[in-house]
Scaffold this active site. Structure first.
Site, mmCIF file in Angstrom:
data_model
loop_
_atom_site.group_PDB
_atom_site.id
_atom_site.type_symbol
_atom_site.label_atom_id
_atom_site.label_comp_id
_atom_site.label_asym_id
_atom_site.label_seq_id
_atom_site.Cartn_x
_atom_site.Cartn_y
_atom_site.Cartn_z
ATOM 1 N N CYS A 157 0.813 -1.217 0.000
ATOM 2 C CA CYS A 157 0.000 0.000 0.000
ATOM 3 C C CYS A 157 0.847 1.268 0.000
ATOM 4 C CB CYS A 157 -0.926 -0.020 1.201
ATOM 5 S SG CYS A 157 -1.700 -1.631 1.420
ATOM 6 N N HIS A 297 -2.699 7.866 6.022
ATOM 7 C CA HIS A 297 -2.874 6.537 5.418
ATOM 8 C C HIS A 297 -4.175 5.922 5.929
ATOM 9 C CE1 HIS A 297 -1.881 2.712 3.665
ATOM 10 N NE2 HIS A 297 -1.965 2.106 4.841
ATOM 11 N N THR A 301 -8.651 0.458 9.966
ATOM 12 C CA THR A 301 -8.434 -0.699 10.842
ATOM 13 C C THR A 301 -8.181 -0.190 12.266
ATOM 14 O OG1 THR A 301 -6.034 -0.761 10.475
ATOM 15 C CG2 THR A 301 -7.402 -2.050 8.990
ATOM 16 N N PRO A 302 -8.619 -0.938 13.256
ATOM 17 C CA PRO A 302 -8.452 -0.473 14.639
ATOM 18 C C PRO A 302 -6.995 -0.223 15.008
ATOM 19 C CG PRO A 302 -10.054 -2.259 14.551
ATOM 20 C CD PRO A 302 -9.459 -2.149 13.179
ATOM 21 N N GLU A 308 -0.945 5.161 13.447
ATOM 22 C CA GLU A 308 -0.589 6.345 12.664
ATOM 23 C C GLU A 308 -0.801 7.620 13.475
ATOM 24 O OE1 GLU A 308 -2.560 6.807 8.911
ATOM 25 O OE2 GLU A 308 -1.210 8.421 8.285
ATOM 26 N N LYS A 328 -9.674 7.591 2.193
ATOM 27 C CA LYS A 328 -10.079 6.187 2.014
ATOM 28 C C LYS A 328 -11.506 5.981 2.498
ATOM 29 C CE LYS A 328 -5.561 3.882 2.247
ATOM 30 N NZ LYS A 328 -4.654 4.971 2.634
ATOM 31 N N HIS A 333 -9.713 1.326 -0.121
ATOM 32 C CA HIS A 333 -8.248 1.248 -0.119
ATOM 33 C C HIS A 333 -7.769 0.703 -1.462
ATOM 34 C CE1 HIS A 333 -4.200 0.768 0.932
ATOM 35 N NE2 HIS A 333 -4.292 0.124 2.087
ATOM 36 N N PHE A 390 2.014 -3.328 3.882
ATOM 37 C CA PHE A 390 2.463 -4.649 4.312
ATOM 38 C C PHE A 390 3.967 -4.759 4.045
ATOM 39 C CE2 PHE A 390 -1.730 -7.299 3.730
ATOM 40 C CZ PHE A 390 -2.301 -6.566 4.743
#
Lengths: 402, 354
Positions: A157, A297, A301-302, A308, A328, A333, A390
């Site tokens: 990403c 970014h 997600t939790p 971030e 997003k 995404h 990732f």
């Protein structure tokens, strides 16, 4: 030529869940519209996540034979459309064979998408390596007679920011005269949705697709898969000035690092992601206080959004008033193309003096100054766009208004 | 640490003798750091480079040796060490299953890190360990990683497609994107070795070598990183997944890891990686990583066989000291770019054992 010669963005081509041209995308960004819908490209009854930001029909570029275009692999159509659109938007179309035009594209799932597409159509390409001679970028280069080098890359990403960094470098080195840089990704496939769903990375808010992507919101439950492409035309500023080109922004700073922590989970230690941002700011020769806006970014997600936030506080201070958004929430995404569409969101903010909102933000659980639900008027001269991926990749892009 | 900082501090990860330099024969014998694979663990430095072997099957190399052609090198960097790993499927499986953590200098690589990795990632880790026989993670912390695999993930995706067809959504592995996509080898190497510089997967297809070199040299030219691990991987012959009653090919998965640093001297350079602009013939076949590594081995007797062949080249003994042995490892004919590996014969001892 100076090593530090500025590099400008002078054109853009795009195919996204929110539109196929810049004015449409900008309007949708500023209106806070969601491009996330129920997946319609294949049956999804058995899927845990059944929503996505899709690009259903990739338009045939003007002058191309629609039948021939339709016969190309889907990722090739997407890339070609973005290439041609970017060349047209920048004014290079028709003269694109007179200069060395390179391509640097985040296109991580290229071969997997092509193999899966073949298999779904009853083909056996994955078992026939001899058919895998030309890459997507090689074929697109042939279609348009481009003569510069090309580079397909993936930091998952975080890819598109790398593409812009390397494209800028190629221009400064004199390796190319013009560079098309960005990302193209088609992750919404039967196996793509399945593998990410089984990883439990995707939102399961299937009954309300437009509300599924909710960065920074307490109710977030995973990211929403998106797809599409955005390619920018990059030029040396002196060349762009010489031909009186319209410049959208300067690629002012790039920074990158690796967590070296986990293949999927961001490091709880903000040190290395912070390093990427600081390197980008230093590259742009600015301080954190010079930044007018941050496109985070934040994938919804939790763990990722909270991590971030810690990084941003670490770099910009716990009481930072820099407005932050995550587009997003509207696009889903786009994986290797995420950084590119978010760079375009930053350009939108610069051009309209208004920051696109983070929609679906009903109950923030992150302590940042987030632009919630409606565009916020704000003068933006310098924007920062984070992309993490990732493999522990951290990247940061600084764009400056021209 | 920046490039200039590195130069100021005398930073050099390869500045001390390697204790476990090991060369096994091209077929069969195994090195001490990896009992199941062929590993080549060779640091390169100016005074260690002696005599590169030319690929005897390549007339182009002979022509270059007889009459070196002037070239325009756009980018040049030093290759300071390299490592080769080549394994077949059972060897890769054994490498994954190692009960004890793999040691990389003072750092332990968790044994489960490679459990779900693609084969090309596994051999990439082995190759980089081979190159860094005296690996000191602290000294490489800010290095970048560029991984240039060829058709990574083909086997795993084939299995996923089969299971999807047979079992539906729930049969699909969640590991495909984290472990079998283009970004995965670089990301895994970064984690395994504790490298905090950028990590990037490039190419992915038949043009991955030139794209990997272009990326690594661009980073060095920009001064982003003090050094780059460039790891080129692929199957030879190309891997074909099993289909029905037809088993998968038992191809060899190979990786060549190159430790690259900025070119710091105008004179003798040892081994260099060069991006050249000029005529470039299309590459007809994937780069033979084993043969490439064999040509990089310092001090290797000229008469020593390569892949069962041998060549005697008495003229090399009398070559002027300013000559290079250079060979093309990748080309992009459309953009007129090619990549050369070159060994500066002036920098070595020039003594062979004949």
């Amino acid at each position: 030529m100076s090593r530090e010669e500025p590099v400008w963005i002078t054109g853009v081509g795009l195919a996204t869940p929110l539109g196929f041209d810049r004015p449409t995308l900008e309007a949708n960004f500023l209106a806070g519209r969601s491009g996330v819908t129920a997946v319609t490209q294949f049956p999804t009854d058995d899927y845990s996540s059944r929503v996505a930001g899709q690009v259903i029909d990739i338009p045939c570029p003007p002058g191309r034979d629609p039948v021939e275009f339709a016969s190309w692999p889907r990722i090739e159509r997407l890339t070609a459309f973005c290439v041609e659109s970017a060349l047209r938007d920048s004014g290079w179309w028709g003269r694109h064979n007179d200069v060395r035009i390179g391509m640097v594209v985040g296109i991580g799932a290229e071969w997997m998408v092509r193999w899966e597409e073949s298999k779904q159509a009853g083909g056996l390409r994955i078992y026939r390596p001899e058919e895998d001679r030309d890459s997507t970028l090689q074929r697109v280069r042939q279609h348009y007679g481009l003569t510069g080098p090309n580079l397909a890359l993936s930091a998952a990403c975080a890819s598109s920011n790398y593409a812009l960094e390397i494209g800028r470098r190629w221009l400064r080195m004199g390796l190319v005269d013009v560079c098309l840089a960005g990302g193209c990704d088609l992750g919404v496939t039967p196996v793509g949705l399945a593998t990410l769903g089984n990883l439990r990375a995707l939102s399961r808010r299937n009954n309300a697709p437009a509300a599924a992507s909710r960065p920074f919101d307490k109710g977030r439950d995973g990211f929403v898969l998106g797809e599409g492409g955005v390619l920018f035309t990059l030029e040396r500023a002196s060349d762009a000035r010489r031909r009186s080109a319209v410049a959208y922004a300067e690629v002012a700073g790039c920074g990158s690092s690796s967590d070296a922590h986990h293949l999927v989970i961001p490091s709880p230690d903000p040190t290395h992601a912070s390093t990427a941002i600081r390197l980008a700011l230093r590259d742009a020769e600015i301080d954190p206080s010079d930044v007018d806006h941050i496109n985070a970014h934040a994938t919804s997600t939790p763990i990722g959004d909270a991590a971030e936030a810690g990084v941003l506080r670490n770099v910009f201070g716990a009481d930072s008033m820099v407005p932050v958004t995550s587009t997003k929430s509207m696009t889903g995404h786009l994986l290797t193309a995420a950084g590119a569409i978010e760079a375009l969101a930053c350009i939108t903010a610069m051009r309209h003096d208004a920051i696109p909102p983070t929609i679906n933000l009903e109950e923030p659980d992150i302590d940042l100054r987030i632009v919630a639900n409606e565009a916020q008027p704000h003068r933006v001269r310098v924007a920062v766009s984070n992309s993490f991926g990732f493999g522990g990749s951290n990247t940061c892009l600084v764009l400056r208004a021209v | 640490m920046t490039e200039s900082d590195a130069a100021d501090s005398g930073y050099d990860p390869f500045d001390s003798p390697v204790s476990s330099v090991h060369w096994s024969s091209n077929r069969g014998e195994c090195g001490p750091s990896s009992p199941i694979s062929r590993l080549l663990a060779v640091p390169l430095s100016h005074d260690e480079v002696r005599f590169p072997l030319a690929d005897p099957s390549s007339p182009r190399v002979a022509l270059q040796q007889a009459e070196p052609q002037p070239t325009e090198a756009l980018l040049v960097a030093e290759v300071r060490a390299f490592g080769l790993s080549a394994m077949r499927r059972h060897e890769i499986a054994e490498f994954r299953r190692r009960p004890a953590p793999i040691r990389a200098g003072g750092k332990a690589i968790p044994s489960n890190l490679l459990k779900a990795s693609d084969e090309q990632t596994v051999v990439a880790v082995a190759a980089i360990l081979a190159a860094g026989a005296k690996f000191d993670p602290d000294r490489f912390e800010e290095w970048g990683v560029v991984a240039a695999p060829r058709f990574v993930g083909r086997g795993h995706l084939a299995m996923a497609l089969d299971r999807f067809a047979a079992e539906g959504v729930w049969g699909v592995s969640p590991n495909i994107i984290p472990h079998n996509a283009l970004h995965c080898p670089a990301g895994t190497l970064s984690i395994a070795l504790g490298l905090h510089g950028p990590n990037l997967g490039v190419g992915g297809g038949t043009d991955s070598v030139i794209q990997g070199v272009l990326t690594a040299l661009s980073w060095l030219e920009e001064g982003r990183v003090p050094g780059v691990w460039l790891v080129i991987t692929g199957h030879t012959p190309e891997f074909i997944p099993g289909l029905g009653d037809i088993p998968p090919t038992d191809s060899e998965c190979q990786a060549l890891a190159l430790a690259i640093m900025p070119d710091r001297s105008e004179g003798a350079r040892g081994v260099t990686l060069r991006l050249i602009r000029g005529d470039a013939e299309p590459s007809e076949a994937p780069l033979n990583l084993v043969a490439t590594a064999a040509r990089l081995e310092p001090g290797r007797p000229v008469k020593r066989p390569v892949e069962g062949l041998s060549i005697y080249r008495p003229h090399l003994k009398f070559r002027p000291a300013d000559r290079h042995d250079a060979w093309t490892i990748a080309t992009d004919s459309t953009s007129g770019l090619r990549v050369e590996l070159a060994v500066d014969l002036a920098s070595g001892t020039q003594e062979d054992d004949r």
